[in-house]
Scaffold this active site. Structure first.
Site, PDB file in Angstrom:
ATOM      1  N   ASP A   1     -14.180  20.643   4.773  1.00  0.00           N
ATOM      2  CA  ASP A   1     -15.390  19.838   4.968  1.00  0.00           C
ATOM      3  C   ASP A   1     -16.365  19.917   3.789  1.00  0.00           C
ATOM      4  O   ASP A   1     -16.634  18.916   3.130  1.00  0.00           O
ATOM      5  CB  ASP A   1     -16.073  20.147   6.318  1.00  0.00           C
ATOM      6  CG  ASP A   1     -16.174  21.627   6.652  1.00  0.00           C
ATOM      7  OD1 ASP A   1     -15.867  22.461   5.774  1.00  0.00           O
ATOM      8  OD2 ASP A   1     -16.580  21.952   7.785  1.00  0.00           O
TER       9      ASP A   1
ATOM     10  N   ASP B   1     -15.872  36.205  10.686  1.00  0.00           N
ATOM     11  CA  ASP B   1     -14.431  36.433  10.841  1.00  0.00           C
ATOM     12  C   ASP B   1     -13.745  36.087   9.518  1.00  0.00           C
ATOM     13  O   ASP B   1     -14.379  35.568   8.605  1.00  0.00           O
ATOM     14  CB  ASP B   1     -13.860  35.579  11.979  1.00  0.00           C
ATOM     15  CG  ASP B   1     -14.373  34.146  11.940  1.00  0.00           C
ATOM     16  OD1 ASP B   1     -14.589  33.614  10.825  1.00  0.00           O
ATOM     17  OD2 ASP B   1     -14.542  33.546  13.002  1.00  0.00           O
TER      18      ASP B   1
ATOM     19  N   ASP C   1     -10.617  34.126   7.562  1.00  0.00           N
ATOM     20  CA  ASP C   1      -9.566  33.111   7.626  1.00  0.00           C
ATOM     21  C   ASP C   1      -8.700  33.228   6.386  1.00  0.00           C
ATOM     22  O   ASP C   1      -9.201  33.445   5.282  1.00  0.00           O
ATOM     23  CB  ASP C   1     -10.182  31.711   7.673  1.00  0.00           C
ATOM     24  CG  ASP C   1     -11.024  31.501   8.923  1.00  0.00           C
ATOM     25  OD1 ASP C   1     -10.605  31.965   9.997  1.00  0.00           O
ATOM     26  OD2 ASP C   1     -12.103  30.881   8.823  1.00  0.00           O
TER      27      ASP C   1
HETATM   28  P1  ATP Z   1     -18.325  30.409  10.429  1.00  0.00           P
HETATM   29  O1  ATP Z   1     -19.060  31.435   9.691  1.00  0.00           O
HETATM   30  O2  ATP Z   1     -19.160  29.719  11.421  1.00  0.00           O
HETATM   31  O3  ATP Z   1     -17.003  30.865  10.992  1.00  0.00           O
HETATM   32  P2  ATP Z   1     -16.615  28.821   8.775  1.00  0.00           P
HETATM   33  O4  ATP Z   1     -16.873  28.078   7.508  1.00  0.00           O
HETATM   34  O5  ATP Z   1     -15.614  29.932   8.723  1.00  0.00           O
HETATM   35  O6  ATP Z   1     -18.004  29.308   9.330  1.00  0.00           O
HETATM   36  P3  ATP Z   1     -14.900  27.680  10.766  1.00  0.00           P
HETATM   37  O7  ATP Z   1     -15.225  26.732  11.855  1.00  0.00           O
HETATM   38  O8  ATP Z   1     -14.453  29.046  11.103  1.00  0.00           O
HETATM   39  O9  ATP Z   1     -16.183  27.749   9.825  1.00  0.00           O
HETATM   40  O10 ATP Z   1     -13.823  26.957   9.849  1.00  0.00           O
HETATM   41  C1  ATP Z   1     -13.146  27.617   8.801  1.00  0.00           C
HETATM   42  C2  ATP Z   1     -12.921  26.671   7.622  1.00  0.00           C
HETATM   43  O11 ATP Z   1     -12.083  25.583   8.025  1.00  0.00           O
HETATM   44  C3  ATP Z   1     -14.185  26.025   7.106  1.00  0.00           C
HETATM   45  O12 ATP Z   1     -14.843  26.833   6.159  1.00  0.00           O
HETATM   46  C4  ATP Z   1     -13.653  24.748   6.479  1.00  0.00           C
HETATM   47  O13 ATP Z   1     -13.128  24.978   5.206  1.00  0.00           O
HETATM   48  C5  ATP Z   1     -12.515  24.374   7.420  1.00  0.00           C
HETATM   49  N1  ATP Z   1     -12.934  23.465   8.494  1.00  0.00           N
HETATM   50  C6  ATP Z   1     -13.339  23.801   9.741  1.00  0.00           C
HETATM   51  N2  ATP Z   1     -13.652  22.741  10.475  1.00  0.00           N
HETATM   52  C7  ATP Z   1     -13.455  21.673   9.705  1.00  0.00           C
HETATM   53  C8  ATP Z   1     -13.592  20.267   9.876  1.00  0.00           C
HETATM   54  N3  ATP Z   1     -14.039  19.771  11.039  1.00  0.00           N
HETATM   55  N4  ATP Z   1     -13.260  19.461   8.838  1.00  0.00           N
HETATM   56  C9  ATP Z   1     -12.802  19.977   7.675  1.00  0.00           C
HETATM   57  N5  ATP Z   1     -12.670  21.265   7.438  1.00  0.00           N
HETATM   58  C10 ATP Z   1     -12.972  22.126   8.418  1.00  0.00           C
HETATM   59 MG    MG Z   2     -14.872  31.095  10.332  1.00  0.00          MG
END
Ligand code: ATP
Ligand code: MG
Length: 406
Positions: free
Chosen positions: A108, A29, A31
């Protein structure tokens, strides 16, 4: 992003999508991070909804796609009075807006903190994320222990990303996990359930499971399963769960659908059987003992990961149906075949058969029976009476005396 830019705001692609695009993978997705407040985002888009309590976010709808648009968050040190932390250092409220520099250090991992700027098509990197990305390394931004204490779920996310991306884990980020795994007990069971599903339904369940166990994290997600794994007999529960995980990965690789309740039902099965034996020894009938055990084990498990009620109902069906595969006399076999949860129960029974928990002959009979024509089905049923003559059933007296102990 162009809409936001035209309205005079900054907008960046951020997080997993930038990380995945740089690896040549298709992002799950997209963001977006912006300096527009959620209300300003809402004003810029008709197709927008504001969501979230812990983090306030804008969801912008494009047909069936949802783009998550988040306003830059403030940095932790500067806004302590607007953030709330519990006694373990966990963030309870975190709704302060800030600049991109502040937004970066709240994220994170360094590889999750790369921003793609549409103004000049550049990647903005404040934390050495590009270097880590090139080296294939997961590294927390800032002091690992503090960041895990702020949000213990980061320990689970670390495992998820390391496995999914095939990245190594920075040793400094690995060390504190063994001591801090217990902090997961403070995470609301509903949030852990969401994270747990992402862990096991992303196509790398086997490796993820192994790594979670290595760090002592699995026990906090599925304590009931961990108990049966640690008292495994002849490798049975371990093998059964491993097969179920393998099967999940295989189905995902083949593009088949996955029912989340199914995997969890395999995690809990051993505990349910043990509890059913205890209940039976206390005088319950076989079927009541199993029903009771299912309730007991489910209510134990939902304290850690709270799956919705309908998933619990489906698990109970699958467990309950296991005993019905062996009674195949005419109408019973057809009735079982017509049960809405037959397919899941059959898949579950196949796994049991593969790992010594059910007769392989039974599994192959049902494999044939369900795809057979009516005439072939009759033959299959007839073959049963030849090899194993059906016993005349004696009517059993109701077991009245057992109920006095209730
Ligand atoms: P995915 O491919 O699984 O969606 P993602 O990196 O996009 O991986 P998400 O859970 O969608 O993960 O979160 C989007 C972004 O928000 C992360 O890349 C990170 O920068 C931030 N983020 C999400 N959860 C946390 C957390 N618990 N603490 C700090 N930053 C976070
Ligand atoms: Mg994501």
């Amino acid at each position: 992003m162009y809409r936001l830019k035209n309205e005079g705001y900054d907008a960046y692609l951020v997080g997993g999508c930038v990380r995945d695009l740089l690896l040549g993978r298709e992002p799950k997705d997209f963001d977006v991070a912006t300096n527009a407040s959620p209300e300003q985002v809402k004003q810029a888009f008709r197709n927008c909804r504001l969501i979230g309590r812990r983090f306030r976010l804008a969801h912008v709808f494009f047909g069936r796609e949802i783009i998550e648009v988040a306003t830059f968050r403030g940095a932790s040190e500067q806004v302590q009075d607007l953030q709330k932390v519990d006694e373990d250092g966990r963030l309870l409220r975190d709704n302060v807006y800030g600049t991109i520099e502040e937004d970066v250090i709240r994220r994170d991992f360094t590889v999750n903190a790369l921003y793609y700027n549409i103004k000049d098509f550049s990647i903005v990197d404040y934390v050495g994320g590009m270097d880590d990305h090139r080296a294939g390394m997961m590294r927390l931004i800032g002091d690992p222990e503090t960041r895990y204490r702020e949000d213990p779920v980061r320990m689970i996310r670390l495992v998820r990303f390391a496995v999914k991306l095939g990245f190594s884990i920075n040793p400094e980020c690995e060390k504190p996990i063994f001591q801090l795994a217990d902090l997961l007990a403070n995470i609301p069971a509903a949030r852990l359930q969401d994270e747990a599903l992402k862990l096991f339904l992303s196509g790398y369940a086997v490796e993820t499971f192994e790594m979670l166990r290595h760090y002592g994290l699995f026990a906090h997600l599925y304590p009931v399963a961990e108990t049966s794994l640690s008292i495994e007999e002849q490798g049975f529960p371990k093998l059964f769960i491993a097969k179920a995980l393998e099967n999940t990965d295989k189905r995902i690789a083949e593009g088949k659908s996955i029912a989340p309740f199914f995997l969890i039902s395999t995690f809990l099965w051993d505990a349910v059987k043990n509890q059913a034996n205890i209940n039976q020894a206390e005088g319950m009938s076989e079927s009541v003992a199993l029903q009771q055990a299912a309730s007991q084990i489910i209510s134990q498990q939902v304290k850690s990961t709270a799956f919705p009620k309908h998933m619990g109902v489906a698990m109970r069906d699958v467990w309950h149906l296991q005993s019905r595969f062996s009674s195949r006399s005419g109408t019973r076999a057809y009735r079982l075949l017509g049960h809405p949860k037959f397919r899941a129960a059959y898949d579950f029974m196949l796994l049991r058969a593969e790992t010594g928990g059910a007769e392989p002959e039974l599994a192959s009979w049902w494999t044939d029976f369900q795809i057979a024509s009516e005439a072939e089905q009759k033959k299959l049923l007839a073959s049963l009476t030849k090899t194993a003559p059906r016993k005349r059933r004696r009517r059993r007296k109701p077991a009245v005396k057992n109920q006095q102990n209730d």
